[in-house]
Write a protein that holds these residues in place. Sequence first.
Motif, mmCIF file in Angstrom:
data_model
loop_
_atom_site.group_PDB
_atom_site.id
_atom_site.type_symbol
_atom_site.label_atom_id
_atom_site.label_comp_id
_atom_site.label_asym_id
_atom_site.label_seq_id
_atom_site.Cartn_x
_atom_site.Cartn_y
_atom_site.Cartn_z
ATOM 1 N N ASN A 89 -5.054 3.519 -7.590
ATOM 2 C CA ASN A 89 -5.214 4.582 -8.589
ATOM 3 C C ASN A 89 -4.058 5.560 -8.437
ATOM 4 N N LYS A 90 -2.906 5.193 -9.002
ATOM 5 C CA LYS A 90 -1.680 5.967 -8.855
ATOM 6 C C LYS A 90 -1.548 7.014 -9.973
ATOM 7 N N HIS A 91 -1.055 8.192 -9.594
ATOM 8 C CA HIS A 91 -0.797 9.268 -10.547
ATOM 9 C C HIS A 91 0.121 10.254 -9.830
ATOM 10 N N SER A 92 1.364 10.332 -10.280
ATOM 11 C CA SER A 92 2.349 11.161 -9.576
ATOM 12 C C SER A 92 1.967 12.642 -9.570
ATOM 13 N N GLY A 93 1.215 13.079 -10.583
ATOM 14 C CA GLY A 93 0.826 14.485 -10.643
ATOM 15 C C GLY A 93 -0.157 14.881 -9.558
ATOM 16 N N LEU A 94 -0.851 13.904 -8.999
ATOM 17 C CA LEU A 94 -1.883 14.207 -8.009
ATOM 18 C C LEU A 94 -1.327 14.723 -6.694
ATOM 19 N N ILE B 99 3.579 6.467 -0.186
ATOM 20 C CA ILE B 99 2.493 5.556 -0.580
ATOM 21 C C ILE B 99 2.493 5.373 -2.091
ATOM 22 N N LEU B 100 2.777 6.448 -2.823
ATOM 23 C CA LEU B 100 2.825 6.382 -4.286
ATOM 24 C C LEU B 100 3.849 5.360 -4.757
ATOM 25 N N HIS B 101 4.983 5.282 -4.072
ATOM 26 C CA HIS B 101 6.065 4.382 -4.480
ATOM 27 C C HIS B 101 5.937 2.974 -3.888
ATOM 28 N N SER B 102 4.931 2.763 -3.083
ATOM 29 C CA SER B 102 4.746 1.455 -2.429
ATOM 30 C C SER B 102 3.677 0.643 -3.156
ATOM 31 N N ASP C 148 -1.643 -4.748 -5.697
ATOM 32 C CA ASP C 148 -0.291 -5.231 -5.986
ATOM 33 C C ASP C 148 0.100 -6.344 -5.009
ATOM 34 N N VAL C 149 -0.240 -6.136 -3.745
ATOM 35 C CA VAL C 149 0.078 -7.133 -2.719
ATOM 36 C C VAL C 149 -0.726 -8.412 -2.956
ATOM 37 N N VAL C 150 -1.989 -8.258 -3.346
ATOM 38 C CA VAL C 150 -2.826 -9.430 -3.632
ATOM 39 C C VAL C 150 -2.261 -10.202 -4.819
ATOM 40 N N ILE C 151 -1.866 -9.505 -5.867
ATOM 41 C CA ILE C 151 -1.290 -10.178 -7.037
ATOM 42 C C ILE C 151 -0.008 -10.908 -6.654
ATOM 43 N N PHE D 270 5.625 0.960 -9.154
ATOM 44 C CA PHE D 270 4.375 1.106 -8.411
ATOM 45 C C PHE D 270 3.799 2.516 -8.457
ATOM 46 N N THR D 271 4.539 3.471 -9.010
ATOM 47 C CA THR D 271 3.996 4.822 -9.135
ATOM 48 C C THR D 271 3.036 4.925 -10.310
ATOM 49 N N GLN D 272 3.023 3.887 -11.169
ATOM 50 C CA GLN D 272 2.160 3.891 -12.345
ATOM 51 C C GLN D 272 0.848 3.174 -12.057
#
Length: 281
Positions: A139-144, A161-164, A169-172, A191-193
Motif C-alpha cells: 500500500n504505497k503512497h508517497s504523501g504518507l 521502503i517506498l522505493h523498494s 512485487d517480489v512474488v509477482i 514501486f512508489t506507486q
Amino acid sequence: MSKEPENFRALEDSIHKDLRNRMSYGDYLHLDEVLNAQHPLSSEHDEMLFIVIHQAGELWMKLAGHELDAAIRNIQEGDFRHAFKVVARVKLILNQLTQTWSILSTMTPVDYLKFRDKLGPASGFQSYSYRKLEFLLGNKHSGLIEVHRHDPEVYDGLAKILHSPSLYDVVIGKLRASGFNIDDECVDRDFTQPYESNESVKQAWLDIYRNSDKYFELYELGEKLVDIEDAFQQWRYKHMYTVQRIIGNRKGTGGSSGVPFLKRALEISFFPELFSIRTDL
C-alpha cells in the motif's frame, strides 16, 4: 523432617540468586527503559492503559516488519520453506494486535475524553512501524511519509521502503521467473506507486490454483498471502470499530476525519488477484 505446605513450591538450589556483575533478565531486555517509558500527561487512570496498548502495539508491528523483511529476502532467494514460516508468524502477530483492541475497548468515551486533549496532534497515523508494514505489503503512497519529515532517520528509512519492491512485487517477479507470462508493466514499474490489479497476474494465479499439485509451493504461497490480508483486514476493522465506539464521528487527533478515513482503508487490497480468482475457479 518437616512437611512442606501443600500449596508451596520450594526454591531449587540450582537457581541463580546472586546476579551481581552478571546478565539478568532485566538487563537482557532493557526493562529499565521499557517499563519506565510510560509517562502519562494527566492524572487520569485510563491514560496508562492507552499508552501501554499503543506501545505494545508498536513492538508487535516492529516484529511484523522484521518478519516481512525476511519473507521478502526468502522469496527472492527461492527459499519458500522459511518464507512460509515467517509469513505464518506475521499472521499470528496481526491476530495478537487485533485482540488488543478489545482491551482498549474497556475504556469508555468519558474516560478517553478526560485526557484526549493532552495528545495534541499525536496520532497513530504517524506510526512509523505501521507505515512500514503497509509499504512492505504494497500500500504505497508517497504523501504518507511527509508526517515523518521532521525525523530524517525515520523519513529516510520509509523512503527506502517506498522505493523498494513490496512483498507482492517480489512474488509477482517470482511468478514470472517460474515461467508465467506476466506483463512487463507489472515487474518493471515505479514501486512508489500502489499496485493495480493486472489480468496477466490473475491468469497466472488461476493456472496455479487450477493445477495446485503441479505448482504446490506457489499455491501455498498464494494462500499464505491471503492469510496475511485476512488478518490485516481484521486488524483494520477492529481498529475502526474501536475508534467508532470510543469517539464516534469526531475528527482524529492527527487531523483526519477519523472513522470515515479508517473505513476507506478497508477497501484497499494488497493482493487483489488472489481474491478475484475465487469467482473464476
